[in-house]
Design an enzyme around this catalytic site. Sequence first.
Site, PDB file in Angstrom:
ATOM      1  N   HIS A  62       0.808  -1.214   0.000  1.00 19.79           N
ATOM      2  CA  HIS A  62       0.000   0.000   0.000  1.00 19.79           C
ATOM      3  C   HIS A  62       0.842   1.265   0.000  1.00 19.79           C
ATOM      4  O   HIS A  62       1.924   1.298   0.568  1.00 19.79           O
ATOM      5  CB  HIS A  62      -0.883   0.052   1.253  1.00 19.79           C
ATOM      6  CG  HIS A  62      -1.774  -1.130   1.413  1.00 19.79           C
ATOM      7  ND1 HIS A  62      -2.055  -1.672   2.646  1.00 19.79           N
ATOM      8  CD2 HIS A  62      -2.453  -1.877   0.518  1.00 19.79           C
ATOM      9  CE1 HIS A  62      -2.867  -2.696   2.501  1.00 19.79           C
ATOM     10  NE2 HIS A  62      -3.112  -2.850   1.220  1.00 19.79           N
ATOM     11  N   LYS A  71       5.896   5.985   7.376  1.00 21.77           N
ATOM     12  CA  LYS A  71       5.444   5.121   8.468  1.00 21.77           C
ATOM     13  C   LYS A  71       6.621   4.660   9.320  1.00 21.77           C
ATOM     14  O   LYS A  71       7.685   4.339   8.790  1.00 21.77           O
ATOM     15  CB  LYS A  71       4.747   3.872   7.907  1.00 21.77           C
ATOM     16  CG  LYS A  71       3.505   4.171   7.099  1.00 21.77           C
ATOM     17  CD  LYS A  71       2.920   2.903   6.495  1.00 21.77           C
ATOM     18  CE  LYS A  71       1.683   3.216   5.669  1.00 21.77           C
ATOM     19  NZ  LYS A  71       1.152   2.014   5.010  1.00 21.77           N
ATOM     20  N   TYR A 131       1.751   1.140  13.931  1.00 21.28           N
ATOM     21  CA  TYR A 131       2.517   2.079  13.129  1.00 21.28           C
ATOM     22  C   TYR A 131       2.024   3.500  13.270  1.00 21.28           C
ATOM     23  O   TYR A 131       0.852   3.762  13.454  1.00 21.28           O
ATOM     24  CB  TYR A 131       2.580   1.663  11.660  1.00 21.28           C
ATOM     25  CG  TYR A 131       1.267   1.509  10.924  1.00 21.28           C
ATOM     26  CD1 TYR A 131       0.853   2.463   9.997  1.00 21.28           C
ATOM     27  CD2 TYR A 131       0.466   0.395  11.127  1.00 21.28           C
ATOM     28  CE1 TYR A 131      -0.333   2.311   9.302  1.00 21.28           C
ATOM     29  CE2 TYR A 131      -0.715   0.232  10.431  1.00 21.28           C
ATOM     30  CZ  TYR A 131      -1.116   1.199   9.523  1.00 21.28           C
ATOM     31  OH  TYR A 131      -2.293   1.054   8.839  1.00 21.28           O
ATOM     32  N   ASP A 167      -6.557  -5.879  -1.849  1.00 22.10           N
ATOM     33  CA  ASP A 167      -5.183  -6.228  -2.208  1.00 22.10           C
ATOM     34  C   ASP A 167      -5.126  -7.181  -3.400  1.00 22.10           C
ATOM     35  O   ASP A 167      -4.199  -7.119  -4.207  1.00 22.10           O
ATOM     36  CB  ASP A 167      -4.455  -6.818  -1.006  1.00 22.10           C
ATOM     37  CG  ASP A 167      -4.217  -5.781   0.084  1.00 22.10           C
ATOM     38  OD1 ASP A 167      -4.475  -4.584  -0.146  1.00 22.10           O
ATOM     39  OD2 ASP A 167      -3.781  -6.178   1.177  1.00 22.10           O
TER      40      ASP A 167
END
Length: 185
Positions: A62, A71, A131, A167
């Site tokens: 992603h 991130k 995250y 996905d």
Amino acid sequence: MKITHTDLPGVLILEPKIFGDARGFFMESFNQKVFNEAVGKNVSFVQDNHSRSARGVLRGLHYQLQFPQAKLVRVTRGAVFDVAVDVRRGSENFGKWVGVELNEDNRKQLWIPEGFAHGFLVLSDSADFLYKTNEYYYPEYERTIFWNDPAVGICWGIDSPVVSAKDAAGALLVAAETYALDAVS
């Protein structure tokens, strides 16, 4: 904190100092000053996320086309194989990837700057994945590269992971909308 540079410039492995004894352990999981020095710029985080996934779940790859997210990722329970892929057209590393195991024992963290796609595969029975992001999540700008894109060639070590419908409907890198190098550098 120990900082390890990966084969992709800007992607870093961070290992906190852990102080343990018979009672358990202590570690400083985040320190803004130390972190900014490690990445070479001031980063402001705006969102913290936490996911739990079962063995064999693969999330990713992603990235957000607009409002790119950097991130800082880690695992607090279980283990994952975590991957960053350079998706900056014009980069000498475009399409290249790095991967590292993050788990509750090694307590490593991975810094993934803007311009990289991100994904992970759960290696343990389940994993809690945390995250921080420097930009908010905008689902309308999220893009997905196929986890098994042969042009990227990630060695996941699994043939049939559990993936979401989103996905499974990703794009090959060659056809994907990606960043211009100067847009996220």
